[in-house]
Scaffold this motif. Sequence first.
Motif, PDB file in Angstrom:
ATOM      1  N   TYR A  68       0.827  -1.210   0.000  1.00  0.00           N
ATOM      2  CA  TYR A  68       0.000   0.000   0.000  1.00  0.00           C
ATOM      3  C   TYR A  68       0.862   1.262   0.000  1.00  0.00           C
ATOM      4  O   TYR A  68       0.505   2.255  -0.648  1.00  0.00           O
ATOM      5  CB  TYR A  68      -0.951  -0.018   1.195  1.00  0.00           C
ATOM      6  CG  TYR A  68      -2.062  -1.042   1.076  1.00  0.00           C
ATOM      7  CD1 TYR A  68      -2.821  -1.154  -0.081  1.00  0.00           C
ATOM      8  CD2 TYR A  68      -2.363  -1.902   2.138  1.00  0.00           C
ATOM      9  CE1 TYR A  68      -3.842  -2.088  -0.192  1.00  0.00           C
ATOM     10  CE2 TYR A  68      -3.373  -2.844   2.039  1.00  0.00           C
ATOM     11  CZ  TYR A  68      -4.114  -2.937   0.873  1.00  0.00           C
ATOM     12  OH  TYR A  68      -5.128  -3.871   0.761  1.00  0.00           O
ATOM     13  N   ALA A  97       1.895   1.797  -3.443  1.00  0.00           N
ATOM     14  CA  ALA A  97       0.790   2.290  -4.267  1.00  0.00           C
ATOM     15  C   ALA A  97       0.544   3.777  -4.069  1.00  0.00           C
ATOM     16  O   ALA A  97      -0.272   4.365  -4.791  1.00  0.00           O
ATOM     17  CB  ALA A  97      -0.483   1.505  -3.963  1.00  0.00           C
ATOM     18  N   ALA A 139      -8.347  -1.606  -4.286  1.00  0.00           N
ATOM     19  CA  ALA A 139      -7.776  -0.967  -5.485  1.00  0.00           C
ATOM     20  C   ALA A 139      -7.063   0.319  -5.081  1.00  0.00           C
ATOM     21  O   ALA A 139      -7.500   1.413  -5.417  1.00  0.00           O
ATOM     22  CB  ALA A 139      -8.868  -0.686  -6.504  1.00  0.00           C
ATOM     23  N   LYS A 191      -4.351   1.867  -5.996  1.00  0.00           N
ATOM     24  CA  LYS A 191      -3.786   2.764  -7.007  1.00  0.00           C
ATOM     25  C   LYS A 191      -4.875   3.628  -7.627  1.00  0.00           C
ATOM     26  O   LYS A 191      -4.697   4.842  -7.807  1.00  0.00           O
ATOM     27  CB  LYS A 191      -3.058   1.956  -8.073  1.00  0.00           C
ATOM     28  CG  LYS A 191      -1.836   1.238  -7.528  1.00  0.00           C
ATOM     29  CD  LYS A 191      -1.295   0.211  -8.514  1.00  0.00           C
ATOM     30  CE  LYS A 191      -0.179  -0.601  -7.871  1.00  0.00           C
ATOM     31  NZ  LYS A 191       0.243  -1.733  -8.718  1.00  0.00           N
ATOM     32  N   ALA A 192      -6.006   3.030  -7.948  1.00  0.00           N
ATOM     33  CA  ALA A 192      -7.113   3.799  -8.508  1.00  0.00           C
ATOM     34  C   ALA A 192      -7.611   4.834  -7.499  1.00  0.00           C
ATOM     35  O   ALA A 192      -7.910   5.977  -7.865  1.00  0.00           O
ATOM     36  CB  ALA A 192      -8.246   2.866  -8.914  1.00  0.00           C
ATOM     37  N   MET A 223      -8.320  -9.096  -5.690  1.00  0.00           N
ATOM     38  CA  MET A 223      -7.429  -8.125  -6.329  1.00  0.00           C
ATOM     39  C   MET A 223      -5.958  -8.341  -5.997  1.00  0.00           C
ATOM     40  O   MET A 223      -5.099  -7.595  -6.459  1.00  0.00           O
ATOM     41  CB  MET A 223      -7.844  -6.713  -5.921  1.00  0.00           C
ATOM     42  CG  MET A 223      -9.231  -6.317  -6.388  1.00  0.00           C
ATOM     43  SD  MET A 223      -9.380  -6.180  -8.195  1.00  0.00           S
ATOM     44  CE  MET A 223      -8.351  -4.765  -8.503  1.00  0.00           C
ATOM     45  N   TYR A 259      -4.605  -8.294  -2.867  1.00  0.00           N
ATOM     46  CA  TYR A 259      -4.189  -7.615  -1.634  1.00  0.00           C
ATOM     47  C   TYR A 259      -4.784  -8.357  -0.432  1.00  0.00           C
ATOM     48  O   TYR A 259      -5.355  -7.759   0.473  1.00  0.00           O
ATOM     49  CB  TYR A 259      -4.658  -6.157  -1.632  1.00  0.00           C
ATOM     50  CG  TYR A 259      -4.046  -5.318  -2.727  1.00  0.00           C
ATOM     51  CD1 TYR A 259      -2.806  -4.724  -2.558  1.00  0.00           C
ATOM     52  CD2 TYR A 259      -4.722  -5.116  -3.933  1.00  0.00           C
ATOM     53  CE1 TYR A 259      -2.245  -3.943  -3.566  1.00  0.00           C
ATOM     54  CE2 TYR A 259      -4.170  -4.339  -4.945  1.00  0.00           C
ATOM     55  CZ  TYR A 259      -2.927  -3.759  -4.749  1.00  0.00           C
ATOM     56  OH  TYR A 259      -2.370  -2.991  -5.752  1.00  0.00           O
ATOM     57  N   LEU A 286     -11.495  -2.670 -12.408  1.00  0.00           N
ATOM     58  CA  LEU A 286     -10.374  -2.297 -11.544  1.00  0.00           C
ATOM     59  C   LEU A 286      -9.197  -3.249 -11.718  1.00  0.00           C
ATOM     60  O   LEU A 286      -8.047  -2.838 -11.533  1.00  0.00           O
ATOM     61  CB  LEU A 286     -10.820  -2.269 -10.083  1.00  0.00           C
ATOM     62  CG  LEU A 286     -11.742  -1.100  -9.747  1.00  0.00           C
ATOM     63  CD1 LEU A 286     -12.322  -1.268  -8.348  1.00  0.00           C
ATOM     64  CD2 LEU A 286     -11.007   0.223  -9.851  1.00  0.00           C
ATOM     65  N   TYR A 311      -7.439  -1.730 -14.449  1.00  0.00           N
ATOM     66  CA  TYR A 311      -6.847  -0.441 -14.051  1.00  0.00           C
ATOM     67  C   TYR A 311      -5.594  -0.651 -13.207  1.00  0.00           C
ATOM     68  O   TYR A 311      -4.549  -0.048 -13.454  1.00  0.00           O
ATOM     69  CB  TYR A 311      -7.850   0.392 -13.256  1.00  0.00           C
ATOM     70  CG  TYR A 311      -7.369   1.799 -12.968  1.00  0.00           C
ATOM     71  CD1 TYR A 311      -7.814   2.866 -13.733  1.00  0.00           C
ATOM     72  CD2 TYR A 311      -6.450   2.063 -11.950  1.00  0.00           C
ATOM     73  CE1 TYR A 311      -7.350   4.148 -13.496  1.00  0.00           C
ATOM     74  CE2 TYR A 311      -5.970   3.331 -11.706  1.00  0.00           C
ATOM     75  CZ  TYR A 311      -6.441   4.383 -12.479  1.00  0.00           C
ATOM     76  OH  TYR A 311      -5.970   5.647 -12.253  1.00  0.00           O
ATOM     77  N   GLU A 312      -5.693  -1.506 -12.209  1.00  0.00           N
ATOM     78  CA  GLU A 312      -4.553  -1.737 -11.322  1.00  0.00           C
ATOM     79  C   GLU A 312      -3.391  -2.374 -12.081  1.00  0.00           C
ATOM     80  O   GLU A 312      -2.221  -2.048 -11.843  1.00  0.00           O
ATOM     81  CB  GLU A 312      -4.963  -2.621 -10.142  1.00  0.00           C
ATOM     82  CG  GLU A 312      -5.985  -1.984  -9.220  1.00  0.00           C
ATOM     83  CD  GLU A 312      -5.409  -0.968  -8.266  1.00  0.00           C
ATOM     84  OE1 GLU A 312      -4.428  -1.287  -7.567  1.00  0.00           O
ATOM     85  OE2 GLU A 312      -5.927   0.165  -8.214  1.00  0.00           O
ATOM     86  N   ALA A 365      -1.732   0.324 -14.125  1.00  0.00           N
ATOM     87  CA  ALA A 365      -0.969   1.243 -13.288  1.00  0.00           C
ATOM     88  C   ALA A 365       0.358   0.654 -12.862  1.00  0.00           C
ATOM     89  O   ALA A 365       1.297   1.378 -12.530  1.00  0.00           O
ATOM     90  CB  ALA A 365      -1.800   1.615 -12.054  1.00  0.00           C
ATOM     91  N   SER A 366       0.447  -0.694 -12.860  1.00  0.00           N
ATOM     92  CA  SER A 366       1.687  -1.362 -12.440  1.00  0.00           C
ATOM     93  C   SER A 366       2.671  -1.506 -13.580  1.00  0.00           C
ATOM     94  O   SER A 366       3.844  -1.829 -13.360  1.00  0.00           O
ATOM     95  CB  SER A 366       1.356  -2.750 -11.871  1.00  0.00           C
ATOM     96  OG  SER A 366       0.503  -2.640 -10.760  1.00  0.00           O
TER      97      SER A 366
END
Length: 298
Positions: A35, A38, A211, A213-214, A260, A262, A289, A292-293, A296-297
């Motif tokens: 986290y 992120a 999520a 990062k979003a 997700m 996590y 998501l 999206y995640e 973002a990675s």
Amino acid sequence: MTGFNFSDVNLAVTTPFNAQGKIDYSRFELLIERYVAAGVHGFVLSSGTGMHVYLSKEESKELVAFGAKVINGRARVIAQTSALMADEVVERTRHARDCGADGVMVLPPFFEGPTDDQGIIDFYATVSEAGLPVIGYNVPQVVGVKVTPSLFQQLSQIPNFVSVKDSSGDLTDQAALVRTGLPTLNGADPLTPFALFAGAAGLIWGGANMAPKACVDLANAAALKQWENVRAIWQSLAPVMSLIWQGDYVQSVYAGAEIMGYGAGNPRRPLARLAAEKLGPLRDALAPLIEYEAAASS
């Protein structure tokens, strides 16, 4: 009121448990690291989403000490120090202060506690003597105490009382708190972009476990008043944030975070894992998501 320093995303982080129902500190450290990576701005340790009411006082204090040590100044730390007795709240708050927490979140007196304004004011005045910034917690549908704009203004006269987290889920009521000009934190996941547009000072967000990062991107865009970006990100977040608010909130966050990647395992008894028939709709709501995640990675 002392200065407010709790803007953006404060993650009401889940507490992982092992197969024996004990806190899994190794997994907790890994989650915190992910986290932080992120971009989460702050953590709420021993949060409601983190099973505060199902942790003993000793467990909660140990969790706060451990989490604050792992975070080590890389993000702000808020500890929930709610308890039935005011003296215990003060004890927990002093412990959080000694662990390096930046502030505490505290429910008003609950379970047949005082419901009149002066009783609530006296309670928070006692808590404030522990020497940390105090965030009140407005969740009237659970506690039976409603923080009105008038009460908020009176509470703001207490040294160290800095904000109210509003989890009422009522945008009209939250907007009234915002209009006082005092820093209000949104704690109702489905209201997030609307609350920020209305002027909420920050977020305490359990759904962000799923999520991060979003959620961080949305808060950062709102801080820059990039409302088209906020709306675009919210299109991916809205289905799941609305779904989890409809019931089984904590179980849904644990299950969604697992989906997700996590994962914190299962919530602690008496809460059970999310019912099997609810996993399909949760996966469907999370589908945008996942993309999206992953993007973002990359």
